[in-house]
Design an enzyme around this catalytic site. Sequence first.
Site, mmCIF file in Angstrom:
data_model
loop_
_atom_site.group_PDB
_atom_site.id
_atom_site.type_symbol
_atom_site.label_atom_id
_atom_site.label_comp_id
_atom_site.label_asym_id
_atom_site.label_seq_id
_atom_site.Cartn_x
_atom_site.Cartn_y
_atom_site.Cartn_z
ATOM 1 N NE ARG A 147 -2.036 2.108 3.461
ATOM 2 C CZ ARG A 147 -2.640 2.646 4.524
ATOM 3 N NH1 ARG A 147 -3.855 2.256 4.851
ATOM 4 N NH2 ARG A 147 -2.022 3.533 5.272
ATOM 5 C CE1 TYR A 159 -3.607 6.506 8.376
ATOM 6 C CE2 TYR A 159 -4.165 6.436 6.048
ATOM 7 C CZ TYR A 159 -3.903 5.792 7.230
ATOM 8 O OH TYR A 159 -3.935 4.432 7.270
ATOM 9 C CG ASP A 210 -6.808 3.803 3.476
ATOM 10 O OD1 ASP A 210 -7.932 4.235 3.164
ATOM 11 O OD2 ASP A 210 -6.535 3.315 4.596
ATOM 12 C CG HIS A 212 -7.898 7.134 6.142
ATOM 13 N ND1 HIS A 212 -8.462 7.577 7.301
ATOM 14 C CD2 HIS A 212 -7.228 6.011 6.435
ATOM 15 C CE1 HIS A 212 -8.134 6.766 8.267
ATOM 16 N NE2 HIS A 212 -7.390 5.806 7.775
ATOM 17 C CD GLU A 236 -8.027 0.612 3.141
ATOM 18 O OE1 GLU A 236 -6.979 0.137 2.637
ATOM 19 O OE2 GLU A 236 -8.156 0.798 4.352
ATOM 20 C CD GLU A 262 -9.666 1.050 7.793
ATOM 21 O OE1 GLU A 262 -8.888 0.443 7.038
ATOM 22 O OE2 GLU A 262 -9.355 2.092 8.382
ATOM 23 N NE ARG A 283 -9.306 -2.206 4.256
ATOM 24 C CZ ARG A 283 -8.257 -2.589 4.986
ATOM 25 N NH1 ARG A 283 -7.715 -3.766 4.812
ATOM 26 N NH2 ARG A 283 -7.763 -1.778 5.902
ATOM 27 C CD GLU A 339 -4.196 -2.649 6.945
ATOM 28 O OE1 GLU A 339 -5.391 -2.884 7.217
ATOM 29 O OE2 GLU A 339 -3.695 -1.525 7.015
ATOM 30 C CD1 TRP A 402 -6.985 11.472 9.821
ATOM 31 C CD2 TRP A 402 -7.646 9.559 10.750
ATOM 32 N NE1 TRP A 402 -5.881 10.686 9.991
ATOM 33 C CE2 TRP A 402 -6.266 9.503 10.561
ATOM 34 C CE3 TRP A 402 -8.291 8.453 11.304
ATOM 35 C CZ2 TRP A 402 -5.494 8.389 10.909
ATOM 36 C CZ3 TRP A 402 -7.546 7.361 11.665
ATOM 37 C CH2 TRP A 402 -6.142 7.325 11.472
HETATM 38 O O1 LIG Z 1 -4.961 0.196 8.044
HETATM 39 C C1 LIG Z 1 -5.725 0.961 7.486
HETATM 40 O O2 LIG Z 1 -6.161 0.801 6.359
HETATM 41 C C2 LIG Z 1 -6.130 2.134 8.193
HETATM 42 O O3 LIG Z 1 -6.845 2.941 7.642
HETATM 43 C C3 LIG Z 1 -5.630 2.205 9.587
HETATM 44 C C4 LIG Z 1 -6.497 2.899 10.503
HETATM 45 O O4 LIG Z 1 -6.180 4.225 10.383
HETATM 46 C C5 LIG Z 1 -6.262 2.449 11.901
HETATM 47 O O5 LIG Z 1 -6.423 1.077 12.008
HETATM 48 C C6 LIG Z 1 -7.203 3.169 12.802
HETATM 49 O O6 LIG Z 1 -7.187 2.621 14.067
HETATM 50 MG MG LIG Z 2 -7.778 2.012 5.887
#
Ligand SMILES: O=C(O)C(=O)C[C@H](O)[C@H](O)CO
Ligand SMILES: [Mg+2]
Length: 402
Positions: A147, A159, A210, A212, A236, A262, A283, A339, A402
């Site tokens: 990634r 991030y 990602d 995010h 993602e 996630e 995820r 991951e 975020w």
């Molecule tokens: O691992 C990822 O894809 C993330 O986006 C990580 C996250 O920010 C993280 O697990 C938050 O706790």
């Molecule tokens: Mg993520």
Amino acid sequence: MKIDAAKVIVTSPGRNFVTLKIMTDQGVYGIGDATLNGRELSVVSYLEDHVLPCLIGKDPRRIEDIWQYLYRGAYWRRGPVTMRAIAAVDMALWDIKAKMADMPLYQLLGGRSRDGVMVYGHANGADIEETVEAVGQYIDMGYKAIRAQTGVPGIKDAYGVGRGKLFYEPADAALPSLTGWDTRKALNHVPKLFDKLRATYGFDHHLLHDGHHRYTPMEAANLGKMLEPYQLFWLEDCTPAENQEAFRLVRQHTTTPLAVGEIFNTIWDCKDLIQNQLIDYIRCTIVGAGGITHMRRIADLAALYQIRTGSHGATDLSPVTMGCALHFDTWVPNFGIQEYMRHTEETDAVFPHDYIFRDGLLHCGETPGHGVDIDEQLAARYPYKPAYLPVARLEDGTMWNW
Ligand SMILES: O=C(O)C(=O)C[C@H](O)[C@H](O)CO
Ligand SMILES: [Mg+2]
């Protein structure tokens, strides 16, 4: 057979983890992970005050019944706190059952479907050059999938920006740190990263990115389209998934594969995205989505639509979750990728485990159970430290995702 004791262990060997240990009257015990990054103590209380008293005296072999008891019985269903508490119990009970059967967990789930589990690592950099270098380091370590995230000129600490090491710890301060975001700048920059990565390393490795949750659906569609020439494994969390119709719009505009889940907690968060075939990878993971018992349901639903698993595996998922996930991934027929953000040496020492990384794959071990334990004496040396995930604001001060 009865559960005769249970305890919650909070430890911070480099970062916070909440671990559940369930003991039985036959001397066999099981371990589960209940870590909720940045909100850890809420799950500690949920377990200690509301779940553990109900477990004492129950037959630990009745995994499904205990799952239903905690899910239906609470009346207040779903959500990250409830589902992590249930997940921790579920992991510990599967650990006990597999130990009783004298089998590694994947054997109880149905046996091996593959030799090893393809994982992806996180390559981060303050700029494109740094990220390209970080990707090269992962390639040298044998990773097949990476990634890639990069800092964007003009955005403060976005991030994914590297901090001089291969892995990134997002929960980094006693109060949330402030990061910035600017979609226009990111949309101009991110495709350049992948252009450079493909020009440097070719197309033999899988590349992931990602988003995010930071793009609107149309911006996400635009990004997906711009990334098409670089053949990503997935994009993602390209847009927030509360309104799942948004993914239809993204889907209509791009063939870049989409991954999400996630922050999902149950099959109900996944159902519409899966049944409408709006994503390619789901995820959810063992700790976030109610344990092995519930993850099986999600994976089976996804399999009907040729959607594959791609479980979350950042550092806030403890080695206990990683152990369970690897047994799950070794069995699940519609496996996609896992991951894998490496834990620190301190964390690995507190959680002795038998999984190993070899040639870009993680391999679960053959120890009966899920193969991960906790060294309680060592854990006690690392007291809990408040640590929050950051927050993000736009340039004008507006709170952002975020
Ligand atoms: O691992 C990822 O894809 C993330 O986006 C990580 C996250 O920010 C993280 O697990 C938050 O706790
Ligand atoms: Mg993520």
